[in-house]
Enzyme design. Sequence first.
Site, PDB file in Angstrom:
ATOM      1  N   ALA A 112       5.606  -1.397   2.413  1.00 38.22           N
ATOM      2  CA  ALA A 112       6.584  -2.445   2.139  1.00 38.22           C
ATOM      3  C   ALA A 112       7.567  -2.246   0.956  1.00 38.22           C
ATOM      4  O   ALA A 112       8.509  -3.050   0.324  1.00 38.22           O
ATOM      5  CB  ALA A 112       6.008  -3.773   1.950  1.00 38.22           C
ATOM      6  N   ASN A 168      -0.953  -4.911  -1.212  1.00 35.86           N
ATOM      7  CA  ASN A 168      -1.176  -3.363  -1.148  1.00 35.86           C
ATOM      8  C   ASN A 168      -0.399  -2.405  -1.647  1.00 35.86           C
ATOM      9  O   ASN A 168      -0.995  -1.216  -2.013  1.00 35.86           O
ATOM     10  CB  ASN A 168      -1.607  -3.107   0.411  1.00 35.86           C
ATOM     11  N   HIS A 196      10.124  -6.977  -3.620  1.00 37.22           N
ATOM     12  CA  HIS A 196       9.514  -6.335  -4.474  1.00 37.22           C
ATOM     13  C   HIS A 196      10.218  -5.776  -5.699  1.00 37.22           C
ATOM     14  O   HIS A 196      11.165  -4.834  -5.187  1.00 37.22           O
ATOM     15  CB  HIS A 196       8.578  -5.228  -3.838  1.00 37.22           C
TER      16      HIS A 196
HETATM   17  N1  LIG Z   1       0.462  -0.978   2.612  1.00 41.91           N
HETATM   18  C1  LIG Z   1       1.479  -1.965   2.650  1.00 41.91           C
HETATM   19  O1  LIG Z   1       2.513  -1.781   2.161  1.00 41.91           O
HETATM   20  C2  LIG Z   1       1.246  -3.110   3.438  1.00 41.91           C
HETATM   21  C3  LIG Z   1      -0.077  -3.249   3.679  1.00 41.91           C
HETATM   22  N2  LIG Z   1      -0.316  -4.332   4.701  1.00 41.91           N
HETATM   23  C4  LIG Z   1      -1.733  -4.798   5.007  1.00 41.91           C
HETATM   24  O2  LIG Z   1      -1.878  -4.207   6.562  1.00 41.91           O
HETATM   25  C5  LIG Z   1      -2.853  -4.714   7.233  1.00 41.91           C
HETATM   26  C6  LIG Z   1      -2.435  -5.207   8.547  1.00 41.91           C
HETATM   27  O3  LIG Z   1      -1.512  -6.286   8.455  1.00 41.91           O
HETATM   28  P1  LIG Z   1      -1.377  -7.182   9.556  1.00 41.91           P
HETATM   29  O4  LIG Z   1      -1.320  -6.769  10.861  1.00 41.91           O
HETATM   30  O5  LIG Z   1       0.125  -8.021   9.192  1.00 41.91           O
HETATM   31  O6  LIG Z   1      -2.454  -8.560   9.540  1.00 41.91           O
HETATM   32  P2  LIG Z   1      -3.087  -9.247  10.345  1.00 41.91           P
HETATM   33  O7  LIG Z   1      -3.804 -10.370   9.785  1.00 41.91           O
HETATM   34  O8  LIG Z   1      -1.880 -10.046  11.355  1.00 41.91           O
HETATM   35  O9  LIG Z   1      -3.890  -8.564  11.337  1.00 41.91           O
HETATM   36  C7  LIG Z   1      -5.235  -7.857  10.941  1.00 41.91           C
HETATM   37  C8  LIG Z   1      -6.253  -8.070  11.920  1.00 41.91           C
HETATM   38  O10 LIG Z   1      -7.200  -7.115  11.588  1.00 41.91           O
HETATM   39  C9  LIG Z   1      -8.542  -7.684  12.123  1.00 41.91           C
HETATM   40  N3  LIG Z   1      -9.466  -7.340  10.749  1.00 41.91           N
HETATM   41  C10 LIG Z   1      -9.520  -7.541   9.857  1.00 41.91           C
HETATM   42  N4  LIG Z   1     -10.569  -7.235   8.901  1.00 41.91           N
HETATM   43  C11 LIG Z   1     -11.255  -6.394   9.902  1.00 41.91           C
HETATM   44  C12 LIG Z   1     -12.540  -5.659   9.866  1.00 41.91           C
HETATM   45  N5  LIG Z   1     -13.107  -5.606   8.688  1.00 41.91           N
HETATM   46  N6  LIG Z   1     -12.731  -5.182  11.029  1.00 41.91           N
HETATM   47  C13 LIG Z   1     -12.152  -5.265  12.221  1.00 41.91           C
HETATM   48  N7  LIG Z   1     -10.963  -5.928  12.347  1.00 41.91           N
HETATM   49  C14 LIG Z   1     -10.623  -6.513  10.959  1.00 41.91           C
HETATM   50  C15 LIG Z   1      -8.191  -9.045  11.855  1.00 41.91           C
HETATM   51  O11 LIG Z   1      -9.059  -9.896  12.921  1.00 41.91           O
HETATM   52  C16 LIG Z   1      -6.758  -9.439  12.496  1.00 41.91           C
HETATM   53  O12 LIG Z   1      -6.762  -9.440  13.803  1.00 41.91           O
HETATM   54  C17 LIG Z   1      -3.425  -5.802   6.142  1.00 41.91           C
HETATM   55  O13 LIG Z   1      -4.422  -5.585   5.355  1.00 41.91           O
HETATM   56  C18 LIG Z   1      -2.074  -5.938   5.373  1.00 41.91           C
HETATM   57  O14 LIG Z   1      -2.430  -6.465   4.111  1.00 41.91           O
HETATM   58  C19 LIG Z   1       0.680  -5.389   4.949  1.00 41.91           C
HETATM   59  C20 LIG Z   1       1.639  -4.945   4.241  1.00 41.91           C
HETATM   60  C21 LIG Z   1       2.318  -4.019   3.722  1.00 41.91           C
HETATM   61  O1  LIG Z   2       4.349  -6.584   3.138  1.00 42.76           O
HETATM   62  C1  LIG Z   2       4.534  -6.861   1.783  1.00 42.76           C
HETATM   63  O2  LIG Z   2       5.707  -7.283   1.513  1.00 42.76           O
HETATM   64  C2  LIG Z   2       3.814  -6.607   0.837  1.00 42.76           C
HETATM   65  C3  LIG Z   2       2.236  -6.839   1.079  1.00 42.76           C
HETATM   66  O3  LIG Z   2       1.879  -7.666   2.019  1.00 42.76           O
HETATM   67  C4  LIG Z   2       1.100  -5.981   0.827  1.00 42.76           C
HETATM   68  O4  LIG Z   2       1.440  -4.932  -0.009  1.00 42.76           O
HETATM   69  O5  LIG Z   2       0.009  -6.249   1.217  1.00 42.76           O
END
Ligand SMILES: NC(=O)C1=CN([C@@H]2O[C@H](COP(=O)(O)OP(=O)(O)OC[C@H]3O[C@@H](n4cnc5c(N)ncnc54)[C@H](O)[C@@H]3O)[C@@H](O)[C@H]2O)C=CC1
Ligand SMILES: O=C([O-])CC(=O)C(=O)O
Length: 247
Positions: A112, A168, A196
Amino acid sequence: MKICVIGCGNVARVLKEKLEEELVFYDRHPEKCKELCENCFFEDPIEMFESGCDLIVEAASPKAVEELGLEAVKRADLLVLSVGALINEELREKLIKVAEESGHKVYVPSGAIAGIDAIKALREVGIDEVRITVRKNPKSLGVETSEEKVLFEGSAEEAVKKFPFNVNVVATLKLASGAPVKVRVVADPKVDRNIHQIEVISKASNVFIRVENVPSPYNPKTSYLAILSVLRTIKEIAKGGVLRVGT
Ligand SMILES: NC(=O)C1=CN([C@@H]2O[C@H](COP(=O)(O)OP(=O)(O)OC[C@H]3O[C@@H](n4cnc5c(N)ncnc54)[C@H](O)[C@@H]3O)[C@@H](O)[C@H]2O)C=CC1
Ligand SMILES: O=C([O-])CC(=O)C(=O)O
Protein backbone atom coordinates in the site's frame (compact mmCIF):
# COMPACT_ATOMS: atom_id res chain seq x y z
CA MET A 1 1.41 -20.74 -13.86
CA LYS A 2 -0.54 -22.23 -10.94
CA ILE A 3 -1.03 -19.86 -8.02
CA CYS A 4 -1.98 -21.13 -4.57
CA VAL A 5 -3.52 -18.51 -2.31
CA ILE A 6 -3.61 -18.59 1.50
CA GLY A 7 -6.65 -16.58 2.60
CA CYS A 8 -10.03 -16.28 0.90
CA GLY A 9 -10.79 -12.69 1.86
CA ASN A 10 -10.69 -9.38 0.08
CA VAL A 11 -7.34 -9.74 -1.73
CA ALA A 12 -8.14 -13.29 -2.84
CA ARG A 13 -11.46 -12.16 -4.30
CA VAL A 14 -9.85 -9.47 -6.42
CA LEU A 15 -7.09 -11.86 -7.56
CA LYS A 16 -9.82 -14.28 -8.64
CA GLU A 17 -11.57 -11.52 -10.60
CA LYS A 18 -8.44 -10.16 -12.28
CA LEU A 19 -6.03 -13.03 -12.96
CA GLU A 20 -6.20 -15.49 -15.81
CA GLU A 21 -3.76 -17.93 -14.19
CA GLU A 22 -5.01 -21.12 -12.52
CA LEU A 23 -5.84 -20.24 -8.89
CA VAL A 24 -6.54 -22.46 -5.90
CA PHE A 25 -7.28 -21.36 -2.34
CA TYR A 26 -7.06 -22.30 1.32
CA ASP A 27 -8.58 -20.49 4.31
CA ARG A 28 -9.00 -21.51 7.95
CA HIS A 29 -12.70 -20.81 7.29
CA PRO A 30 -13.43 -23.06 4.29
CA GLU A 31 -16.88 -21.50 3.85
CA LYS A 32 -15.14 -18.29 2.74
CA CYS A 33 -13.41 -20.19 -0.07
CA LYS A 34 -16.65 -21.90 -1.01
CA GLU A 35 -18.18 -18.45 -1.61
CA LEU A 36 -15.25 -17.69 -3.88
CA CYS A 37 -15.33 -20.87 -5.93
CA GLU A 38 -16.95 -24.24 -5.29
CA ASN A 39 -14.28 -26.49 -6.76
CA CYS A 40 -10.96 -24.79 -6.34
CA PHE A 41 -10.17 -24.82 -2.66
CA PHE A 42 -8.42 -27.09 -0.21
CA GLU A 43 -9.35 -27.76 3.42
CA ASP A 44 -5.74 -28.71 4.20
CA PRO A 45 -3.00 -26.15 3.43
CA ILE A 46 -0.25 -28.77 3.01
CA GLU A 47 -2.37 -30.62 0.45
CA MET A 48 -2.69 -27.34 -1.44
CA PHE A 49 1.07 -26.65 -1.24
CA GLU A 50 1.73 -30.15 -2.61
CA SER A 51 -0.73 -29.80 -5.47
CA GLY A 52 2.01 -28.30 -7.67
CA CYS A 53 2.02 -24.56 -6.92
CA ASP A 54 4.39 -22.35 -8.93
CA LEU A 55 3.77 -19.48 -6.52
CA ILE A 56 2.12 -19.37 -3.10
CA VAL A 57 0.50 -16.03 -2.27
CA GLU A 58 -0.09 -15.33 1.40
CA ALA A 59 -3.08 -12.97 1.66
CA ALA A 60 -4.35 -13.87 5.11
CA SER A 61 -2.70 -12.52 8.30
CA PRO A 62 0.67 -12.28 10.04
CA LYS A 63 -0.42 -15.36 12.04
CA ALA A 64 -0.79 -17.30 8.78
CA VAL A 65 2.82 -16.42 7.85
CA GLU A 66 3.96 -17.73 11.25
CA GLU A 67 1.88 -20.92 10.92
CA LEU A 68 2.37 -21.74 7.25
CA GLY A 69 5.24 -19.68 5.82
CA LEU A 70 7.96 -22.30 6.29
CA GLU A 71 5.83 -25.16 4.97
CA ALA A 72 4.93 -23.00 1.98
CA VAL A 73 8.41 -21.84 1.00
CA LYS A 74 9.76 -25.41 1.25
CA ARG A 75 7.55 -26.22 -1.73
CA ALA A 76 7.33 -23.08 -3.88
CA ASP A 77 8.18 -19.39 -4.21
CA LEU A 78 6.25 -17.38 -1.64
CA LEU A 79 4.75 -13.90 -1.87
CA VAL A 80 4.09 -12.42 1.57
CA LEU A 81 1.53 -9.64 1.98
CA SER A 82 1.16 -9.78 5.77
CA VAL A 83 4.67 -8.41 6.03
CA GLY A 84 4.27 -7.54 9.71
CA ALA A 85 5.18 -11.16 10.48
CA LEU A 86 8.62 -10.65 8.92
CA ILE A 87 9.61 -8.01 11.44
CA ASN A 88 10.36 -10.98 13.69
CA GLU A 89 14.02 -11.62 12.86
CA GLU A 90 13.96 -15.27 13.90
CA LEU A 91 11.04 -16.10 11.61
CA ARG A 92 12.49 -14.02 8.78
CA GLU A 93 15.90 -15.72 8.97
CA LYS A 94 14.27 -19.19 9.10
CA LEU A 95 12.16 -18.37 6.08
CA ILE A 96 15.22 -17.18 4.14
CA LYS A 97 17.19 -20.30 5.15
CA VAL A 98 14.44 -22.70 4.05
CA ALA A 99 13.96 -20.74 0.81
CA GLU A 100 17.71 -20.94 0.08
CA GLU A 101 17.85 -24.66 0.86
CA SER A 102 14.87 -25.43 -1.34
CA GLY A 103 15.83 -23.03 -4.15
CA HIS A 104 12.80 -20.78 -3.74
CA LYS A 105 12.26 -17.02 -3.50
CA VAL A 106 10.35 -14.84 -1.05
CA TYR A 107 8.65 -11.80 -2.59
CA VAL A 108 7.53 -8.78 -0.56
CA PRO A 109 5.57 -6.39 -2.79
CA SER A 110 5.48 -2.64 -2.07
CA GLY A 111 1.87 -3.12 -1.02
CA ALA A 112 0.00 0.00 0.00
CA ILE A 113 2.99 2.37 -0.16
CA ALA A 114 5.35 3.90 -2.71
CA GLY A 115 9.02 4.84 -2.73
CA ILE A 116 10.55 1.46 -1.88
CA ASP A 117 12.80 1.88 -4.94
CA ALA A 118 14.45 5.06 -3.59
CA ILE A 119 14.62 3.73 -0.04
CA LYS A 120 16.50 0.62 -1.22
CA ALA A 121 18.94 2.80 -3.18
CA LEU A 122 19.54 5.12 -0.21
CA ARG A 123 20.55 2.14 1.92
CA GLU A 124 23.86 2.37 0.04
CA VAL A 125 24.73 5.57 1.95
CA GLY A 126 22.87 4.64 5.14
CA ILE A 127 19.49 6.03 6.12
CA ASP A 128 19.39 8.22 9.23
CA GLU A 129 15.70 8.11 9.90
CA VAL A 130 12.38 6.87 8.54
CA ARG A 131 9.06 8.23 9.78
CA ILE A 132 5.56 7.18 8.75
CA THR A 133 2.12 8.43 9.70
CA VAL A 134 -0.71 6.02 8.92
CA ARG A 135 -4.03 7.89 8.79
CA LYS A 136 -7.27 5.98 8.35
CA ASN A 137 -10.96 6.34 9.09
CA PRO A 138 -11.65 5.23 12.69
CA LYS A 139 -13.83 2.35 11.40
CA SER A 140 -10.80 0.81 9.66
CA LEU A 141 -8.79 1.05 12.87
CA GLY A 142 -11.57 -0.46 14.99
CA VAL A 143 -12.20 2.66 17.11
CA GLU A 144 -14.94 5.24 17.41
CA THR A 145 -14.06 8.91 17.59
CA SER A 146 -15.71 12.05 16.25
CA GLU A 147 -12.42 13.92 16.02
CA GLU A 148 -8.85 13.24 14.90
CA LYS A 149 -7.04 11.08 17.45
CA VAL A 150 -3.43 9.84 17.60
CA LEU A 151 -3.79 6.17 18.58
CA PHE A 152 -0.14 5.25 18.61
CA GLU A 153 3.38 6.65 18.51
CA GLY A 154 6.34 4.30 18.71
CA SER A 155 8.53 1.75 16.96
CA ALA A 156 7.76 -0.44 13.95
CA GLU A 157 7.96 -3.53 16.15
CA GLU A 158 5.34 -2.27 18.60
CA ALA A 159 3.13 -0.94 15.80
CA VAL A 160 2.82 -4.25 13.95
CA LYS A 161 1.97 -6.02 17.19
CA LYS A 162 -0.72 -3.48 18.02
CA PHE A 163 -2.25 -3.13 14.52
CA PRO A 164 -1.57 -6.40 12.69
CA PHE A 165 -4.12 -5.65 9.92
CA ASN A 166 -3.36 -1.97 9.40
CA VAL A 167 0.38 -1.31 9.38
CA ASN A 168 2.08 -4.09 7.41
CA VAL A 169 3.53 -1.22 5.38
CA VAL A 170 5.61 -0.28 8.41
CA ALA A 171 7.35 -3.66 8.27
CA THR A 172 7.94 -3.22 4.54
CA LEU A 173 9.61 0.13 5.25
CA LYS A 174 11.75 -1.45 7.94
CA LEU A 175 12.87 -4.30 5.66
CA ALA A 176 13.59 -1.95 2.76
CA SER A 177 15.46 0.69 4.76
CA GLY A 178 17.27 -1.33 7.40
CA ALA A 179 16.75 1.76 9.59
CA PRO A 180 14.64 2.38 12.68
CA VAL A 181 11.12 3.40 11.69
CA LYS A 182 9.12 5.84 13.82
CA VAL A 183 5.40 5.24 13.49
CA ARG A 184 2.28 7.32 14.18
CA VAL A 185 -1.19 5.88 13.71
CA VAL A 186 -4.00 8.43 13.47
CA ALA A 187 -7.75 7.80 13.41
CA ASP A 188 -9.34 10.60 11.39
CA PRO A 189 -13.12 10.68 10.82
CA LYS A 190 -12.65 13.27 8.06
CA VAL A 191 -10.80 10.88 5.74
CA ASP A 192 -12.24 8.14 3.60
CA ARG A 193 -8.85 7.09 2.20
CA ASN A 194 -5.97 5.16 3.75
CA ILE A 195 -3.21 7.76 3.84
CA HIS A 196 0.46 6.94 4.33
CA GLN A 197 2.87 9.83 4.75
CA ILE A 198 6.53 8.83 4.78
CA GLU A 199 9.72 10.82 5.38
CA VAL A 200 13.15 9.38 4.73
CA ILE A 201 16.22 11.32 5.82
CA SER A 202 19.67 10.42 4.46
CA LYS A 203 22.95 11.95 3.33
CA ALA A 204 22.07 11.51 -0.35
CA SER A 205 18.40 12.52 -0.39
CA ASN A 206 15.49 13.47 1.75
CA VAL A 207 12.40 11.73 0.39
CA PHE A 208 8.81 12.72 1.18
CA ILE A 209 6.07 10.38 0.07
CA ARG A 210 2.31 10.69 0.51
CA VAL A 211 -0.10 8.10 -0.82
CA GLU A 212 -3.86 8.58 -0.50
CA ASN A 213 -5.30 5.17 -1.18
CA VAL A 214 -8.87 4.23 -2.00
CA PRO A 215 -9.88 1.34 0.29
CA SER A 216 -10.37 -2.01 -1.43
CA PRO A 217 -13.87 -3.24 -2.28
CA TYR A 218 -14.31 -5.99 0.32
CA ASN A 219 -12.14 -4.72 3.21
CA PRO A 220 -11.70 -0.98 3.92
CA LYS A 221 -8.60 -1.60 6.09
CA THR A 222 -6.73 -2.78 2.99
CA SER A 223 -5.92 -0.23 0.29
CA TYR A 224 -6.73 -1.16 -3.29
CA LEU A 225 -3.14 -0.21 -4.21
CA ALA A 226 -1.91 -3.14 -2.09
CA ILE A 227 -3.84 -5.56 -4.31
CA LEU A 228 -2.67 -3.85 -7.48
CA SER A 229 0.87 -4.24 -6.20
CA VAL A 230 0.31 -7.99 -5.74
CA LEU A 231 -1.23 -8.26 -9.21
CA ARG A 232 1.71 -6.46 -10.83
CA THR A 233 4.27 -8.56 -8.91
CA ILE A 234 2.55 -11.77 -10.02
CA LYS A 235 2.40 -10.59 -13.64
CA GLU A 236 6.10 -9.71 -13.64
CA ILE A 237 7.00 -13.10 -12.12
CA ALA A 238 4.85 -14.89 -14.71
CA LYS A 239 6.27 -12.88 -17.61
CA GLY A 240 9.93 -13.24 -16.64
CA GLY A 241 11.24 -10.71 -19.14
CA VAL A 242 14.63 -9.08 -19.55
CA LEU A 243 13.79 -5.44 -18.86
CA ARG A 244 13.62 -4.71 -15.14
CA VAL A 245 12.46 -1.23 -14.23
CA GLY A 246 12.95 0.22 -10.75
CA THR A 247 15.66 -0.43 -8.16
N1 LIG B 1 1.70 -5.30 2.75
C1 LIG B 1 0.76 -4.40 2.63
O1 LIG B 1 0.98 -3.26 2.18
C2 LIG B 1 -0.63 -4.74 3.02
C3 LIG B 1 -0.94 -5.93 3.62
N2 LIG B 1 -2.23 -6.26 3.94
C4 LIG B 1 -2.48 -7.54 4.59
O2 LIG B 1 -2.86 -8.51 3.62
C5 LIG B 1 -3.61 -9.54 4.25
C6 LIG B 1 -4.87 -9.86 3.43
O3 LIG B 1 -5.70 -8.74 3.38
P1 LIG B 1 -7.28 -8.88 3.09
O4 LIG B 1 -7.51 -9.87 2.02
O5 LIG B 1 -7.78 -7.50 2.91
O6 LIG B 1 -7.79 -9.46 4.47
P2 LIG B 1 -9.20 -10.18 4.77
O7 LIG B 1 -9.42 -10.05 6.23
O8 LIG B 1 -10.25 -9.67 3.85
O9 LIG B 1 -8.95 -11.71 4.39
C7 LIG B 1 -8.06 -12.53 5.08
C8 LIG B 1 -8.52 -13.97 4.99
O10 LIG B 1 -7.49 -14.79 5.52
C9 LIG B 1 -8.03 -15.76 6.41
N3 LIG B 1 -7.03 -16.05 7.44
C10 LIG B 1 -6.56 -15.22 8.41
N4 LIG B 1 -5.64 -15.84 9.17
C11 LIG B 1 -5.51 -17.09 8.67
C12 LIG B 1 -4.71 -18.22 9.04
N5 LIG B 1 -3.89 -18.17 10.09
N6 LIG B 1 -4.82 -19.35 8.30
C13 LIG B 1 -5.68 -19.40 7.25
N7 LIG B 1 -6.48 -18.38 6.87
C14 LIG B 1 -6.39 -17.24 7.57
C15 LIG B 1 -9.29 -15.10 6.98
O11 LIG B 1 -10.23 -16.09 7.40
C16 LIG B 1 -9.79 -14.27 5.81
O12 LIG B 1 -10.71 -14.98 5.01
C17 LIG B 1 -3.91 -9.03 5.67
O13 LIG B 1 -3.02 -9.58 6.61
C18 LIG B 1 -3.67 -7.53 5.54
O14 LIG B 1 -3.36 -6.92 6.76
C19 LIG B 1 -3.24 -5.40 3.65
C20 LIG B 1 -2.97 -4.19 3.08
C21 LIG B 1 -1.66 -3.73 2.76
O1 LIG C 1 -3.66 -1.07 3.02
C1 LIG C 1 -3.16 -0.18 3.70
O2 LIG C 1 -3.40 1.04 3.54
C2 LIG C 1 -2.17 -0.51 4.76
C3 LIG C 1 -2.48 -1.70 5.53
O3 LIG C 1 -3.61 -2.06 5.75
C4 LIG C 1 -1.34 -2.45 6.05
O4 LIG C 1 -0.20 -1.99 5.87
O5 LIG C 1 -1.57 -3.50 6.65
